[in-house]
Write an enzyme that holds these catalytic residues in place. Structure first.
Site, PDB file in Angstrom:
ATOM      1  N   LYS A 151       0.908  -1.091   0.037  1.00 44.62           N
ATOM      2  CA  LYS A 151       0.184   0.005   0.070  1.00 44.62           C
ATOM      3  C   LYS A 151       0.893   1.209  -0.101  1.00 44.62           C
ATOM      4  CE  LYS A 151      -4.197  -1.844   2.110  1.00 44.62           C
ATOM      5  NZ  LYS A 151      -5.006  -1.555   3.125  1.00 44.62           N
ATOM      6  N   ARG A 182      -8.277  -7.181  -8.417  1.00 44.48           N
ATOM      7  CA  ARG A 182      -8.874  -8.470  -8.734  1.00 44.48           C
ATOM      8  C   ARG A 182     -10.459  -7.975  -8.772  1.00 44.48           C
ATOM      9  NH1 ARG A 182     -11.562  -7.905  -3.687  1.00 44.48           N
ATOM     10  NH2 ARG A 182     -10.064  -7.339  -2.007  1.00 44.48           N
TER      11      ARG A 182
HETATM   12  P1  ADP Z   1      -8.181  -2.859   3.891  1.00 43.33           P
HETATM   13  O1  ADP Z   1      -7.393  -3.228   2.715  1.00 43.33           O
HETATM   14  O2  ADP Z   1      -7.934  -3.547   5.105  1.00 43.33           O
HETATM   15  O3  ADP Z   1      -9.631  -3.127   3.549  1.00 43.33           O
HETATM   16  P2  ADP Z   1      -8.451   0.010   3.482  1.00 43.33           P
HETATM   17  O4  ADP Z   1      -7.063   0.888   2.979  1.00 43.33           O
HETATM   18  O5  ADP Z   1      -9.134  -0.435   2.241  1.00 43.33           O
HETATM   19  O6  ADP Z   1      -7.970  -1.251   4.035  1.00 43.33           O
HETATM   20  O7  ADP Z   1      -9.418   0.730   4.387  1.00 43.33           O
HETATM   21  C1  ADP Z   1     -10.561   0.104   4.830  1.00 43.33           C
HETATM   22  C2  ADP Z   1     -11.450   1.043   5.656  1.00 43.33           C
HETATM   23  O8  ADP Z   1     -10.662   1.337   6.850  1.00 43.33           O
HETATM   24  C3  ADP Z   1     -11.728   2.217   4.804  1.00 43.33           C
HETATM   25  O9  ADP Z   1     -13.003   2.055   4.136  1.00 43.33           O
HETATM   26  C4  ADP Z   1     -11.965   3.282   5.826  1.00 43.33           C
HETATM   27  O10 ADP Z   1     -13.457   2.897   6.395  1.00 43.33           O
HETATM   28  C5  ADP Z   1     -11.158   3.073   7.151  1.00 43.33           C
HETATM   29  N1  ADP Z   1     -10.067   3.814   6.806  1.00 43.33           N
HETATM   30  C6  ADP Z   1      -8.811   3.529   6.037  1.00 43.33           C
HETATM   31  N2  ADP Z   1      -7.953   4.650   5.864  1.00 43.33           N
HETATM   32  C7  ADP Z   1      -8.645   5.709   6.579  1.00 43.33           C
HETATM   33  C8  ADP Z   1      -8.274   6.852   6.680  1.00 43.33           C
HETATM   34  N3  ADP Z   1      -7.023   7.513   6.383  1.00 43.33           N
HETATM   35  N4  ADP Z   1      -8.928   7.744   7.548  1.00 43.33           N
HETATM   36  C9  ADP Z   1     -10.259   7.047   7.894  1.00 43.33           C
HETATM   37  N5  ADP Z   1     -10.688   5.975   7.743  1.00 43.33           N
HETATM   38  C10 ADP Z   1      -9.788   5.024   7.015  1.00 43.33           C
END
Ligand code: ADP
Length: 459
Positions: A116, A292
C-alpha cells in the site's frame, strides 16, 4: 479463446465464474478442499479435483497443488476470484512461468499495488490525490510519531500488506501512538507475515467510494462508475450500492479521471478497483487499489448491464474492450447486502452448521448470488458470507424497498444470520436518506436495541 479454465476459489464466486464460463462455452475445472465436496461449484463445474484438507492453507492457498491440477487437467487459464491467491504476486508469476494465463493483471502490477505504501507513491506520481502521510513505510514508533506530529492528529497506522480491515489502528494523540503502533505491527505480522507500517491522516466520518475499471491488453482503460461502500462494520463492507447518493456529476467526473490515471500509473490490465475516501467537503483521496474482482462487483453489473467476469476472461484472452467511456451509461440503482452465517446477538460470531429449510427470494429486480441450499453444511473453515442479495430498480428508493421485501422473504433455518440486522439498516432513516458514512454502523448500533436485529424471524 480459452477452452478450459481452472477456478482457484470456492463459494459463491466460484459458482459465479462457472456461470460466466458456461455462457461463453468454456469448460471449467473446480478445485476443492475435503470440506467442500458437496459444494455447488464442485457439482456444477465440468470437472473437479480435490486439492487438500479443509484449512485454506492446505488447499485453496496451496499454489503448487493448484498449478499441478491445472497441468494435469490441461487448462489454459486460472481465475483466482477474490481472497485466497487472487492478489498473490508470486502465484501470478508461477502461472506466467508455466504459461497458464492468470485472469488478472501482470504479477509486477499486483506486487506494486499490493504494497500500500508503494501504491500510494505510484498513483501520487500520476497526480492522483492521496491522504497526507508518511513517504513510504516508517521504521519505528519514533519515526511514525514524527510524521504524526507533522500531519496532525488523529492519524491512522496501517499495514502495507493489510487487507480485510486488519493491521489498522487509529491514534488520537502522541501518548496513544506508541501503543497503537505496536498493536498494529503485531497484528500485521500475525495476519500477513509482514509488520511494515505507514502512517496517514485519519479522516473523520468519510465516505468509502470506489471506482470499477476495465483495462485491456492494448492500453484501453475505462471506468464503470462508482460503488458506495460506506456501510461498514470494523472496516468491513456490509451494504454496497451504485451509484453513490453522495456524488455530484462533477465529482464523479473528477474521480473517474483519477481512476484512469491510477490504472495507467501501474500499467493495469483486466478488471480492478480504485478505492477512495471522500470527506464531507467532497475532497477525495486514494486509499488502495484492489487488483482483482470484488465481492460487490454485482451492483456495477446491474447498473451498467456489463458482465464483469466475462469481461475479465475476454481481456485475459487478449480481446480489445468493446466499450469506450461514452458507452457506459448508468440509469438504474442497485444495492447489495451480504448475508453471513453469523450471530448479531453474540457480537457477530460465526454460526456454521447445517442449513435446514432454505428459500431464497426472487421476483422482479432481485438477484441472488449464493452457493447455499437446503441441507448444505456451512463450514467453519472459511468466510461466513453465504449469499449476496442484489436488488435494482429505476431509483434508489425502489432498490431499497425491493431489498427490504427480498430480505423478508429469505428463509434460512438451522443457523444464525445477519438478515434481520441488514433489514434494520435498510429501514433506518439515516441510510434511507443517503447519509451513511463509515461511522454509521457504530452510531446505528449504539441507538438501536439489539432485539431489533437479532430476531430470527425477519418477516
Ligand atoms: P483494507 O485493505 O484492510 O480493507 P483499506 O485501506 O481499504 O483497508 O481501508 C478500509 C477502511 O478503513 C476504509 O474503507 C475506511 O473505512 C477505513 N480507513 C482506511 N484509511 C482511513 C483513513 N485514513 N481515515 C479514515 N478511515 C480510514
Amino acid at each position: 479463446m480459452f477452452k478450459k479454465i481452472l477456478i482457484a476459489n470456492r463459494g459463491e464466486i466460484a459458482l459465479r465464474i462457472v456461470r460466466a464460463c458456461r455462457e461463453l462455452g468454456i469448460k471449467t475445472l473446480a478445485v476443492y478442499s475435503e470440506a467442500d465436496e458437496q459444494s455447488l461449484h464442485v457439482q456444477l463445474a465440468d470437472e473437479a479435483i480435490c486439492i487438500g484438507g479443509p484449512q485454506a492453507m492446505d488447499s485453496y492457498l496451496k499454489a503448487d497443488q493448484i498449478i499441478s491440477a491445472a497441468e494435469i487437467a490441461n487448462v489454459d487459464a486460472i481465475h483466482p476470484g477474490y481472497g485466497f491467491l487472487s492478489e498473490n504476486a508470486k502465484f501470478a508469476e508461477q502461472c506466467e512461468t508455466c504459461k497458464i494465463k492468470f485472469i488478472g493483471p501482470r504479477s509486477s502490477t499486483i506486487r506494486m499495488m499490493g504494497d500500500k505504501a508503494v501504491a500510494r507513491e505510484t498513483v501520487k506520481s500520476y497526480k492522483v490525490p492521496v491522504i497526507p502521510g508518511s513517504d513510504g513505510t516508517v521504521a519505528n514508533a519514533t519515526q511514525g510519531l514524527k510524521v504524526a506530529n507533522q500531519i496532525g492528529f488523529p492519524v491512522i497506522i496501517k499495514a502495507v500488506s493489510g487487507g480485510g480491515g486488519r493491521g489498522m489502528r487509529v491514534a488520537h494523540n502522541a501518548v496513544a501512538f506508541s501503543k497503537e503502533f505496536d498493536s498494529a505491527r503485531m497484528e500485521a505480522e500475525k495476519a500477513f507475515g509482514d509488520g511494515s507500517l505507514y502512517v496517514e491522516k485519519y479522516i473523520e466520518s468519510p465516505r468509502h467510494i470506489e471506482f470499477q475499471l476495465l483495462a485491456d491488453s492494448r492500453g484501453n482503460v475505462i471506468h464503470l462508475g462508482e460503488r458506495d461502500c460506506s456501510v461498514q462494520r470494523r472496516h468491513q463492507k456490509v451494504v454496497e450500492e451504485a451509484p453513490s447518493p453522495f456524488l455530484t456529476p462533477d465529482l464523479r467526473k473528477k474521480m473517474g479521471r483519477a481512476t484512469i490515471k491510477a490504472a495507467e500509473s501501474c500499467g493495469y490490465e483486466n478488471a480492478g478497483t480504485v478505492e477512495y475516501l471522500v470527506d464531507k467537503h467532497g475532497d477525495f483521496y486514494f486509499i488502495e487499489m484492489n487488483t482483482r474482482i470484488q465481492v460487490e462487483h454485482g451492483v456495477t453489473e446491474e447498473v451498467t448491464g456489463i458482465d464483469l467476469i466475462k469481461e475479465q476472461i475476454l481481456i485475459a484472452a487478449g480481446e480489445p474492450l468493446k466499450y469506450s467511456q461514452k458507452d457506459i451509461q448508468i440509469n438504474r440503482h442497485s444495492i447489495e447486502v451480504r448475508v453471513c452465517a453469523e450471530d448479531p446477538a453474540n457480537n457477530f460470531a460465526p454460526s456454521p452448521g447445517e442449513i435446514g429449510l432454505y428459500y431464497a427470494p426472487g421476483g422482479h429486480g432481485v438477484r441472488i448470488d449464493s452457493h447455499a441450499y437446503g441441507g448444505y453444511k456451512i463450514s467453519p473453515y472459511y468466510d461466513s458470507m453465504i449469499s449476496k442479495v442484489i436488488t435494482y430498480g429505476k431509483t434508489r428508493e425502489i432498490a431499497i424497498d425491493r431489498m427490504i421485501r427480498a430480505l423478508s422473504e429469505y428463509l434460512i433455518r438451522g443457523i444464525k444470520t445477519n438478515i434481520g440486522f441488514n433489514k434494520a439498516i435498510l429501514q433506518d432513516p439515516t441510510f434511507r436518506n443517503g447519509d451513511a458514512t463509515t461511522s454509521y454502523i457504530e452510531e446505528f448500533m449504539s441507538r438501536t436495541p439489539t432485539e431489533v436485529f437479532t430476531n430470527e424471524e425477519v418477516k
